[in-house]
Design an enzyme around this catalytic site. Structure first.
Site, PDB file in Angstrom:
ATOM      1  N   ASP A 129      91.200  66.052  67.608  1.00  0.00           N
ATOM      2  CA  ASP A 129      91.053  65.350  68.878  1.00  0.00           C
ATOM      3  C   ASP A 129      91.976  65.996  69.903  1.00  0.00           C
ATOM      4  OD1 ASP A 129      89.420  62.646  68.673  1.00  0.00           O
ATOM      5  OD2 ASP A 129      90.521  62.854  66.792  1.00  0.00           O
ATOM      6  N   ASP A 177      92.369  53.513  63.636  1.00  0.00           N
ATOM      7  CA  ASP A 177      93.348  54.023  64.596  1.00  0.00           C
ATOM      8  C   ASP A 177      94.749  53.577  64.184  1.00  0.00           C
ATOM      9  OD1 ASP A 177      91.286  55.103  65.988  1.00  0.00           O
ATOM     10  OD2 ASP A 177      91.397  53.762  67.710  1.00  0.00           O
ATOM     11  N   GLU A 262      82.384  58.320  70.987  1.00  0.00           N
ATOM     12  CA  GLU A 262      80.971  58.149  70.663  1.00  0.00           C
ATOM     13  C   GLU A 262      80.153  57.733  71.883  1.00  0.00           C
ATOM     14  OE1 GLU A 262      81.855  56.680  66.069  1.00  0.00           O
ATOM     15  OE2 GLU A 262      81.640  55.206  67.678  1.00  0.00           O
ATOM     16  N   HIS A 376      75.692  50.002  61.177  1.00  0.00           N
ATOM     17  CA  HIS A 376      74.752  49.690  60.093  1.00  0.00           C
ATOM     18  C   HIS A 376      74.636  48.200  59.810  1.00  0.00           C
ATOM     19  CE1 HIS A 376      78.203  48.959  57.379  1.00  0.00           C
ATOM     20  NE2 HIS A 376      78.768  49.957  58.036  1.00  0.00           N
ATOM     21  N   THR A 418      77.854  59.221  61.910  1.00  0.00           N
ATOM     22  CA  THR A 418      78.841  58.703  60.966  1.00  0.00           C
ATOM     23  C   THR A 418      78.170  57.921  59.828  1.00  0.00           C
ATOM     24  OG1 THR A 418      79.108  56.698  62.283  1.00  0.00           O
ATOM     25  CG2 THR A 418      80.553  58.535  62.788  1.00  0.00           C
ATOM     26  N   GLU A 456      79.668  62.756  59.429  1.00  0.00           N
ATOM     27  CA  GLU A 456      81.050  62.381  59.105  1.00  0.00           C
ATOM     28  C   GLU A 456      81.030  61.143  58.239  1.00  0.00           C
ATOM     29  OE1 GLU A 456      83.106  61.588  62.724  1.00  0.00           O
ATOM     30  OE2 GLU A 456      82.722  63.557  63.599  1.00  0.00           O
ATOM     31  N   ASN A 457      82.020  61.028  57.374  1.00  0.00           N
ATOM     32  CA  ASN A 457      82.219  59.750  56.698  1.00  0.00           C
ATOM     33  C   ASN A 457      82.956  58.814  57.643  1.00  0.00           C
ATOM     34  OD1 ASN A 457      84.255  61.833  56.083  1.00  0.00           O
ATOM     35  ND2 ASN A 457      85.382  60.186  55.049  1.00  0.00           N
ATOM     36  N   LEU A 459      84.708  55.983  56.775  1.00  0.00           N
ATOM     37  CA  LEU A 459      85.946  55.473  56.197  1.00  0.00           C
ATOM     38  C   LEU A 459      86.496  56.491  55.209  1.00  0.00           C
ATOM     39  CD1 LEU A 459      84.751  51.812  55.465  1.00  0.00           C
ATOM     40  CD2 LEU A 459      86.028  52.621  57.470  1.00  0.00           C
ATOM     41  N   ARG A 496      89.889  61.923  56.240  1.00  0.00           N
ATOM     42  CA  ARG A 496      90.724  62.643  57.156  1.00  0.00           C
ATOM     43  C   ARG A 496      91.836  63.281  56.377  1.00  0.00           C
ATOM     44  NH1 ARG A 496      91.450  61.903  62.490  1.00  0.00           N
ATOM     45  NH2 ARG A 496      90.329  59.913  62.490  1.00  0.00           N
TER      46      ARG A 496
END
Length: 589
Positions: A129, A177, A262, A376, A418, A456-457, A459, A496
């Site tokens: 980022d 975050d 997003e 979702h 995601t 991307e995952n 979680l 991450r």
């Protein structure tokens, strides 16, 4: 033509949107900064039973669905070359605060050590980022890139590539975050006297994570519009990182388009008290968006229509609201009009910023990307409430994602999505979740529009079940031993980098996962060899009319996905074996 919302409903109109002026092609290394794009104020209106755009050029079907820049396919001869065509590169997200809010790169030795571990695991690169709130924190057009240049130099020395996110939102307040990095303080100061620059709920609560779409073209920021703020920021990045761009270090520029980067409204903020699986709240009650809606409703012949006042609050269930309940407002003419307006504002917001990004990085060997959120929960209901409050007008008989993909196709942009690690069986039945079907729908939308999709995952996961789900989604019909697979993600970004990832068992499984994403092939530094070459970014194609965009709402069956991956990292027995190894190793420590 297809109606706006349902095949049996005739809700139409004229969208008078002027977007995307064009500039001549200029190569990356010789590029003079382009003059700011002058946008006319957006006016959205509905009339009659068809949709068209004023004097905006319409994109023909071949332009809408054409492949990105044509590339001569390599001739695959050896079995290794054929297998490499199945290779999906893996990137790892760096910590959110790798550069601190004070614009300092701390712990350089530790960062370098971890990057070298990733490189040894055959990871292709990292995602980072690049925070607007850090870079332009000192004042308008006062940019400081030193810390990020130091970071990029370390990444380069470690032999990794970079996916750079132009993060024009606040860090803090969303799921995961752990640090707080606000947008520039001088922008927040403007909001003190004019809080309507921020997204606003029906009750008047402001969200300072990202500027409201309503101020995209309002000159409220030291004489600049919000679009110009984002554009100038990206121009400064382009200028200050030109050596890294020319060296091929930076592979992707993911353009932040909203909260969490997003393309969506900030409908479900943990910092505002939202808890999964709340439906969230519409975010269009600032004075600018309210005025735009009232003008649109008046031009449609309904000056009496107002923004919804019965859509509930963050943690409601759909049935608790008048808007989303069975036979609720969302199914009425007024509700459909609002949802079309709300979701279309999002499309034009993304289109404007991506048009700027495309001009700025034109000629550079990079790919532009945009991120779409994997919402979702409540997917398996008639109302899809959580998606609707976020700006994705997706219903069982209306595709809310293919118009997004079609808009991205104009800019040769990749759609990053995601929740690709999630299985339905892991979710709460009460929340009517459908992550597997959602991924299938969104990926299919991208592939139908001939654009690349990445994943991307959502979680942090370290288990084989999650990795196998990602592998299935990466190549939904498996590996093709004779060349490129029928369907394939362009790249996968793992969330991450952390100390937990490097724990013995976790890292062993992760390295196997990377190997399987690479189709059991060794690390390949050349994207052309794995059928994903980087070519100079071309100028965006002609603007797509709203009529053509919304034709993509017609639902289509998604492409079939295999039940399981053919590149598994194995299952429960392997976990048991790993546990034995860990216990045995601990005895000798």
């Amino acid at each position: 033509m297809t109606s706006l919302v349902h095949h049996h409903t005739k809700l139409g109109g004229i969208f008078n949107e002027k977007i995307a002026l064009h500039e001549p092609h200029e190569p990356c290394r010789k590029m003079d900064f382009l003059s700011r794009l002058q946008h006319r104020s957006n006016k959205l209106s509905f009339k009659g039973s068809t949709i068209s755009v004023g004097n905006t050029p319409q994109a023909v079907a071949s332009e809408v669905s054409s492949q990105a820049q044509p590339v001569k396919a390599p001739i695959l001869v050896t079995q290794k070359e054929k297998m490499l065509a199945n290779y999906v590169p893996v990137y790892v997200m760096l910590p959110l605060g790798v550069v601190t809010s004070e614009n300092v790169l701390e712990n350089k030795e530790e960062i370098e050590k971890q990057l070298k571990q990733l490189k040894a695991a055959d990871v292709d690169g990292v995602m980072v980022d690049v925070w607007w709130g850090i870079i332009e924190s000192k004042g308008p057009k006062q940019y400081d890139w030193n810390a990020y240049r130091s970071l990029f130099q370390i990444v380069q020395q470690c032999g990794l590539k970079v996916q750079a996110i132009m993060s024009c939102h606040q860090c803090g307040g969303n799921v995961g975050d752990i640090v707080t990095i606000p947008i520039p303080q001088w922008v927040l100061n403007i909001g003190e006297s004019n809080p309507d620059i921020f997204y606003t709920t029906h009750s008047g609560e402001r969200d300072k994570e990202y500027l409201s779409i309503g101020v995209d073209n309002q000159q409220l920021f030291d004489g600049r519009t919000a679009i110009e703020l984002y554009s100038d920021y990206m121009k400064s990045f382009r200028e200050n990182m030109s050596d890294f761009l020319e060296a091929g270090l930076i592979m992707d520029i993911e353009v932040g388009l909203g909260p969490a980067g997003e393309l969506r409204f900030p409908s479900y903020q943990e910092s505002k008290g939202w808890v999964f699986p709340g439906i969230g709240e519409f975010q269009c009650y600032d004075k600018y968006l309210k005025a735009e809606f009232k003008e649109a409703a008046a031009q449609a012949g309904h000056p009496e229509w107002d923004l919804p006042d019965n859509a509930g609050v963050y943690n409601d269930t759909p049935d608790a609201t008048g808007f989303f309940r069975a036979n609720g407002t969302f199914l009425t003419e007024k509700g459909k009009f609002f949802l079309t307006w709300y979701s279309t504002k999002l499309l034009f917001h993304g289109d404007q910023i991506l048009d700027e990004a495309n001009k700025i990085f034109q000629g550079c060997r990079v790919k532009v990307a945009a991120k779409v959120s994997g919402i979702h929960w409540w997917y398996k209901t008639e109302n899809h409430a959580a998606e609707l409050t976020s700006g994705y007008y997706n219903l069982n008989d209306r595709d809310g994602y293919r118009p997004v993909a079609r808009m991205l196709s104009r800019h040769y942009a990749t759609l990053n999505f995601t929740c690709i690690e999630m299985r339905n069986s892991e979710q709460s039945e009460d929340a009517k979740c459908g992550p597997e079907e959602l991924v299938q729908q969104v990926f299919s939308a991208g592939w139908r529009e001939k654009i690349e999709v990445g994943g991307e995952n959502a979680l942090s996961r370290y288990d084989r079940t999650a990795y196998n789900q990602i592998l299935k989604n990466a190549r939904p019909n498996g590996v093709n031993k004779d060349g490129p697979p029928k369907l394939r993600m362009a790249s996968m970004t793992y969330l991450r980098l952390s100390d937990e990832l490097f724990q013995n068992k976790n890292f062993r499984i992760f390295k196997t996962f990377v190997r399987k994403m690479h189709a059991d092939q060794d690390y390949c530094p050349d994207p052309e060899q794995y059928y994903n070459p980087l070519v100079p970014l071309e100028r965006s194609k002609p603007p797509i009319s709203i009529e053509v965009l919304l034709e993509a709402t017609k639902p289509m069956e998604p492409f079939p996905f295999d039940r399981e991956t053919d590149m598994s990292v194995r299952g429960a027995w392997a976990d048991l074996f790993d546990n034995v190894i860990d216990k045995f190793t601990s005895l000798f420590k």
